[in-house]
Enzyme design. Structure first.
Site, PDB file in Angstrom:
ATOM      1  N   SER A 204      -1.407  11.477  -0.020  1.00 13.34           N
ATOM      2  CA  SER A 204      -2.745  11.369   0.580  1.00 13.34           C
ATOM      3  C   SER A 204      -3.779  10.820  -0.400  1.00 13.34           C
ATOM      4  O   SER A 204      -4.909  10.532  -0.001  1.00 13.34           O
ATOM      5  CB  SER A 204      -3.216  12.750   1.053  1.00 13.34           C
ATOM      6  OG  SER A 204      -3.421  13.600  -0.072  1.00 13.34           O
ATOM      7  N   LYS A 205      -3.431  10.684  -1.689  1.00  8.37           N
ATOM      8  CA  LYS A 205      -4.438  10.345  -2.694  1.00  8.37           C
ATOM      9  C   LYS A 205      -4.864   8.873  -2.579  1.00  8.37           C
ATOM     10  O   LYS A 205      -4.189   8.075  -1.941  1.00  8.37           O
ATOM     11  CB  LYS A 205      -3.909  10.645  -4.102  1.00  8.37           C
ATOM     12  CG  LYS A 205      -3.556  12.120  -4.297  1.00  8.37           C
ATOM     13  CD  LYS A 205      -4.733  13.039  -4.052  1.00  8.37           C
ATOM     14  CE  LYS A 205      -4.444  14.502  -4.343  1.00  8.37           C
ATOM     15  NZ  LYS A 205      -3.479  15.135  -3.455  1.00  8.37           N
ATOM     16  N   VAL A 206      -5.972   8.519  -3.247  1.00 10.78           N
ATOM     17  CA  VAL A 206      -6.541   7.180  -3.054  1.00 10.78           C
ATOM     18  C   VAL A 206      -5.701   6.072  -3.682  1.00 10.78           C
ATOM     19  O   VAL A 206      -5.913   4.898  -3.388  1.00 10.78           O
ATOM     20  CB  VAL A 206      -8.009   7.090  -3.541  1.00 10.78           C
ATOM     21  CG1 VAL A 206      -8.922   7.960  -2.685  1.00 10.78           C
ATOM     22  CG2 VAL A 206      -8.135   7.438  -5.018  1.00 10.78           C
TER      23      VAL A 206
END
Ligand SMILES: Cc1ncc(COP(=O)(O)O)c(C=O)c1O
Length: 377
Positions: free
Chosen positions: A180-182
């Protein structure tokens, strides 16, 4: 509503993955891992970056490298993903949970100062949602009390405090590249630091106790195998190339959303500290004042998701409310703000900020509707 899916990949990931596949060196000693570490160190304005399997073991490595061990205490915020505290427990030390500030959602420096004892060895502020913890107060506090300041920057790739990147403001920065991280390779992590000895030690802990440049069968520390693969590094290099542009897009859309949602009774969006000049906007966070809005956070959440906007009704408990910590193994300071947030806070994932201006206005409209219209079950 055209809210993009996440993660995003393009031909660039495929091109770099093909290069790794054809290189015949797919493992952790691939040149791509070194390329990624150099690029990420430069990106975070740091001299060194050490990759590892995820953003949980990076925290464990950082704590081990500074010698945190059983009997020691480490101050962590009561609101975070569990890894911030679990890493402390994994090295045998005691996490000390302190309260957060009501609108930044970040560790309250005053509460952190009050929780220090002779056993305290480190402080781990989290840049929650990518809004940065108050480094102007936490860095001097750590320095004065001789504590290691380890930034949990899992959410904050590219956030900046007075022009200095998250991950460069303490002894070390810990990043996650989980799905889910950028920036993501599905899993992955990175430690950043300007301290050469710390970098060497953490690299060794990650690579089975080897020494940089040393022999393959020569092991000096009790490390483990926390290496990422060349395949992950290839994906992350492509993701890092795209990150500055995506951070700007999220920043533009966040500004648009915030302008549309200013002055909605009972809706308070996360405060970004004035010292912060760049933000990766991992989460769009807010709190619902049920009395002023006329509906609870859960009603707001249901109304928003019913309109197709992804929204999470915050964590179900402060970290110390997890079964893991309910029976002890931690110290808990009073955390009234954290406990209030459990009942009234929410977040939207960053992909909600990656659409065009029209989509962003539609999201703002959906939020307004969730705030203002009576929600019927
Ligand atoms: C604040 C924070 N710290 C640490 C981590 C751990 O990262 P990972 O999932 O890569 O182990 C996360 C992951 O979501 C996180 O949100």
């Amino acid at each position: 509503m055209q809210i993009p899916n996440w993660p995003i990949s393009t031909d660039r990931e495929l091109e770099l993955l093909r290069e790794v596949l054809e290189s015949g060196r797919w493992g952790g000693h691939s040149d791509f891992v070194k390329r990624l570490e150099r690029a990420f160190a430069d990106f975070t304005h740091c001299a060194h970056a050490i990759s590892a399997m995820n953003g949980t073991v990076t925290l464990e490595m950082a704590l081990s490298a500074v010698g945190v061990c059983p009997g020691d205490e480490v101050i962590v915020p009561a609101i975070s993903f569990v890894s911030t505290a679990m890493a402390v427990s994994r090295v045998g030390a005691t996490p000390v949970f302190v309260d957060i500030e009501p609108l930044t959602f970040n560790m309250d420096p005053e509460r952190a100062a009050a929780a220090i004892t002779p056993r305290t060895k480190a402080i781990i502020p989290v840049h929650f949602g990518a809004a940065m913890a108050d480094i102007d107060r936490l860095a001097p506090l750590a320095a004065e009390r001789g504590l290691a300041l380890i930034e949990d920057a899992a959410h904050a790739q590219g956030s900046e405090w007075r022009g200095r990147r998250a991950g460069s403001l303490g002894l070390a920065g810990s990043f996650s590249f989980q799905n889910s991280k950028v920036m993501t390779a599905g899993e992955g992590g990175m430690l950043t630091t300007n301290d050469a000895a710390f970098a060497e030690r953490t690299w060794s802990l990650m690579d089975q106790g080897r020494q940089p440049g040393g022999g393959w069968f020569h092991h000096y520390l009790l490390g483990s195998n926390y290496r990422i693969t060349g395949l992950q590094a290839a994906v992350l290099l492509a993701q890092l190339e795209r990150l500055p542009e995506q951070n700007l897009l999220r920043t533009r859309n966040a500004a648009l959303l915030r302008a549309e949602l200013a002055d909605v009774p009972g809706l308070a969006l996360q405060t970004v500290p004035p010292q912060q000049n760049a933000n990766s906007w991992y989460l769009l966070l807010g709190r619902v004042d049920a009395r002023r809005m006329g509906r609870t956070r859960d009603e707001f959440h249901r109304a928003l998701t019913a309109q197709g906007v992804p929204c999470t009704p915050f964590y179900p408990h402060p970290l110390y409310g997890n079964p893991l910590y309910r029976e002890g193994g931690c110290r808990v300071e009073p955390c009234p703000v954290a406990e209030a947030c459990i009942g009234d806070a929410f977040w939207l994932p960053h992909r909600a900020l990656l659409g065009d201006a029209e989509t962003t206005r539609e999201i703002a409209g959906a939020i307004l509707k969730a705030c203002n219209e009576v929600f019927a079950l």
